[in-house]
Design an enzyme around this catalytic site. Structure first.
Site, PDB file in Angstrom:
ATOM      1  N   ASP A  40       0.780  -1.250   0.000  1.00 47.31           N
ATOM      2  CA  ASP A  40       0.000   0.000   0.000  1.00 47.31           C
ATOM      3  C   ASP A  40       0.815   1.306   0.000  1.00 47.31           C
ATOM      4  OD1 ASP A  40      -1.628  -2.082   0.760  1.00 47.31           O
ATOM      5  OD2 ASP A  40      -2.224  -1.211   2.669  1.00 47.31           O
ATOM      6  N   GLU A 217     -10.396  -2.311   4.480  1.00 47.94           N
ATOM      7  CA  GLU A 217      -9.041  -1.850   4.774  1.00 47.94           C
ATOM      8  C   GLU A 217      -8.851  -0.453   4.178  1.00 47.94           C
ATOM      9  OE1 GLU A 217      -6.424  -5.887   4.852  1.00 47.94           O
ATOM     10  OE2 GLU A 217      -6.867  -5.212   2.844  1.00 47.94           O
TER      11      GLU A 217
HETATM   12  C1  FRU Z   1      -3.961  -3.610   2.729  1.00 45.42           C
HETATM   13  C2  FRU Z   1      -3.292  -4.090   4.002  1.00 45.42           C
HETATM   14  C3  FRU Z   1      -3.611  -3.147   5.128  1.00 45.42           C
HETATM   15  C4  FRU Z   1      -2.459  -3.364   6.067  1.00 45.42           C
HETATM   16  C5  FRU Z   1      -1.321  -3.551   5.114  1.00 45.42           C
HETATM   17  C6  FRU Z   1      -0.260  -4.454   5.634  1.00 45.42           C
HETATM   18  O1  FRU Z   1      -3.341  -4.038   1.576  1.00 45.42           O
HETATM   19  O2  FRU Z   1      -3.711  -5.408   4.285  1.00 45.42           O
HETATM   20  O3  FRU Z   1      -4.868  -3.359   5.719  1.00 45.42           O
HETATM   21  O4  FRU Z   1      -2.247  -2.277   6.934  1.00 45.42           O
HETATM   22  O5  FRU Z   1      -1.871  -4.071   3.924  1.00 45.42           O
HETATM   23  O6  FRU Z   1       0.857  -4.477   4.787  1.00 45.42           O
END
Ligand code: FRU
Length: 507
Positions: A40, A217
């Site tokens: 992300d 998320e």
């Molecule tokens: C989304 C996610 C988030 C988390 C991150 C961990 O892609 O699953 O919810 O904070 O990636 O790398």
């Protein structure tokens, strides 16, 4: 030493060295890390001439390991300079996703114009998720974690409780406060704070709205105005599974935010997808962009197969940065997305084609060379109804990435089933569809091709499809096709693009 003998570094000009983006699976004008794994985008904030891009980063392997925040800056959203890792995992856990703001009024007391990051600490053994902050007083170059972390402890009843997006809310009374949107289960929880340290729950949104097949998320929350000046609040939410292309994707809600909580203007069952491709996730917008644009960027991958995509030195890249706009439609306001205008600097050679016929069941070769392309085609379908019409990219005897439209089904598509390497992951080698109604029978396909991706912006950004592809290097042709009926190509502009510049510096 006299002044003239001083090195650039002594004068405050840090040395910037080029970073190689060579290699078969490496994007040339999309952001990717220098090494290791990326997911992300995090901490997107503009400050003193720099767009900051932090990102979920595991530097020591091509998989999602103990997460760090990687860091890069850009003056133009196209050319990037890598900086050292901003946040390392610690005893509270891995550093999961989050956001960053400039504390213009020093509400936290960390210092003048502190850059404050809010992120999730994910404990690698207990899987506990708590929210923490860190600050920087030197333009994001060095970071201090707040000694009182976490600022929000574990919340009972929510195992998935993460990805704080912090925004400043201007109240009608002339004051304001901080708001945090947090993904929790299949809802978004809101918190408010006067100072970024003390947070109070203020509301929630979810409970049956939109798609709840997967865990929610990476929320984002911001106001947008349409061309007539009407303002709506937009809530973006990543969904871990069940997106239209399979696996993870981003849905959005349009409605109102009263400083405490969000309400949707659409019926509970309305599902709005930001992108219909396989590879657009965890979308986040930059705060404090000076010209008022709402610019977003996304992880260009998918939890369904993102761990398996072909990779050598790095795994994972971002989408192109896009400017969001809000447009009124008969059923309510909807988002449109356009690639940021700054990308035009990459155009190197342009070729234009005048009005011409795409013959029924024939093809029209578009002269092009290179693997970095931008194509903008307008196809008239008012008097013609081919079964499928579009552009075959990365084309050779055995391969193609096809983008186009099926008028009868009113369906835009990107077909990567014969695009090259497709067998590495579940659900990769498929066709992605998106509903699209044409105005006046005119189809516009605006496409960006990089070594390992195709992003399609149809009809001025009304619908987008973003997909990774792994074609053989030799598949280079570009052809227009019309199956089951001829149609008119109104115009076509093709640009060969040059790679973006990627540098590295230590400060
Ligand atoms: C989304 C996610 C988030 C988390 C991150 C961990 O892609 O699953 O919810 O904070 O990636 O790398």
């Amino acid at each position: 030493m006299t002044l003239t003998e001083k090195s650039g570094a002594d004068l405050g000009q840090p040395r910037r060295d080029p970073v190689s983006i060579a290699g078969p699976y490496r994007a040339r004008y999309h952001f990717s890390p220098e090494r290791g794994w990326l997911n992300d985008p995090n901490g997107l904030v503009y400050y003193r001439g720099e767009f900051h891009l932090f990102y979920q980063f595991f530097p020591d392997g091509l998989y999602q390991g103990p997460m760090h925040w990687g860091h890069a800056v850009s003056e133009d959203l196209v050319n990037w300079t890598h900086l050292p890792v901003a946040l390392y995992p610690d005893e509270l856990g891995y550093i999961y996703s989050g956001s960053a703001v400039i504390d213009w009024n020093n509400t936290a007391g960390f210092g003048h114009e502190a850059m404050v990051a809010a992120f999730t600490h994910h404990h690698h053994e207990s899987a506990d998720e708590v929210q923490s902050i860190a600050y920087s007083l030197d333009r994001g170059r060095s970071w201090t974690k707040y000694p009182g972390n976490p600022v929000i402890p574990v919340r009972e009843g929510y195992r998935d409780f993460r990805d704080p997006k912090v925004v400043w809310y201007d109240r009608d009374d002339g004051g304001g406060h901080w708001v945090m949107a947090l993904a929790a289960g299949t809802s978004v929880l809101f918190y408010t704070s006067p100072n970024l340290v003390d947070w109070e729950p203020s509301g929630s949104f979810g409970a049956g709205y939109g798609s709840a097949v997967g865990v929610w998320e990476t929320p984002d929350l911001f106001p947008l105005r349409d061309a007539a000046g009407e303002r709506r609040w937009v809530l973006l939410v990543g969904v871990g599974a069940g997106a239209p292309a399979g696996g993870s994707g981003v849905q959005y809600f349009v409605g109102d935010f009263d400083g405490q909580t969000f309400t949707s203007a659409n019926p509970i069952e309305t599902i709005l997808w930001l992108d219909y491709g396989g590879d657009n996730y965890a979308t986040q917008s930059w705060s404090d962009v000076p010209d008022g644009r709402r610019v977003v960027i996304s992880w260009m991958s998918n939890w369904l197969y993102g761990r398996e995509i072909p990779a050598t030195s790095t795994r994972g890249a971002m989408t192109l940065p896009r400017a969001l706009e809000l447009t009124p439609r008969p059923d309510g306001h909807r988002l449109i997305q356009r690639p940021v205008a700054e990308l035009r600097q990459l155009r190197r050679r342009a070729r234009s084609h005048d009005r011409t016929i795409i013959p029924a069941d024939g093809t029209l070769t578009v002269e092009s060379s290179g693997r970095l392309l931008e194509i903008d085609a307008r196809i008239a379908l008012r008097h013609a109804t081919p079964d499928r019409v579009g552009i075959a990219l990365r084309y050779d005897a055995d391969h193609a990435v096809r983008v186009g439209y099926m008028p009868e089904q009113r369906s835009l598509f990107l077909d990567r089933s014969a695009s090259g390497e497709v067998g590495f992951g579940e659900g990769f080698g498929v066709v992605h569809h998106a509903p699209l109604e044409l105005d006046d029978g005119m189809l516009r396909l605006h496409v960006f091709v990089d070594h390992v991706s195709v992003e399609l912006f149809a009809n001025d950004g009304r619908v987008t499809i973003s997909d990774l592809v792994f074609p053989p290097e030799s598949a280079l042709r570009v052809e227009l096709f019309a199956e089951g009926g001829e149609c008119v190509l109104e115009s076509l502009d093709l640009y060969e693009l040059e790679p973006a510049t990627f540098l590295r510096t230590t400060r």
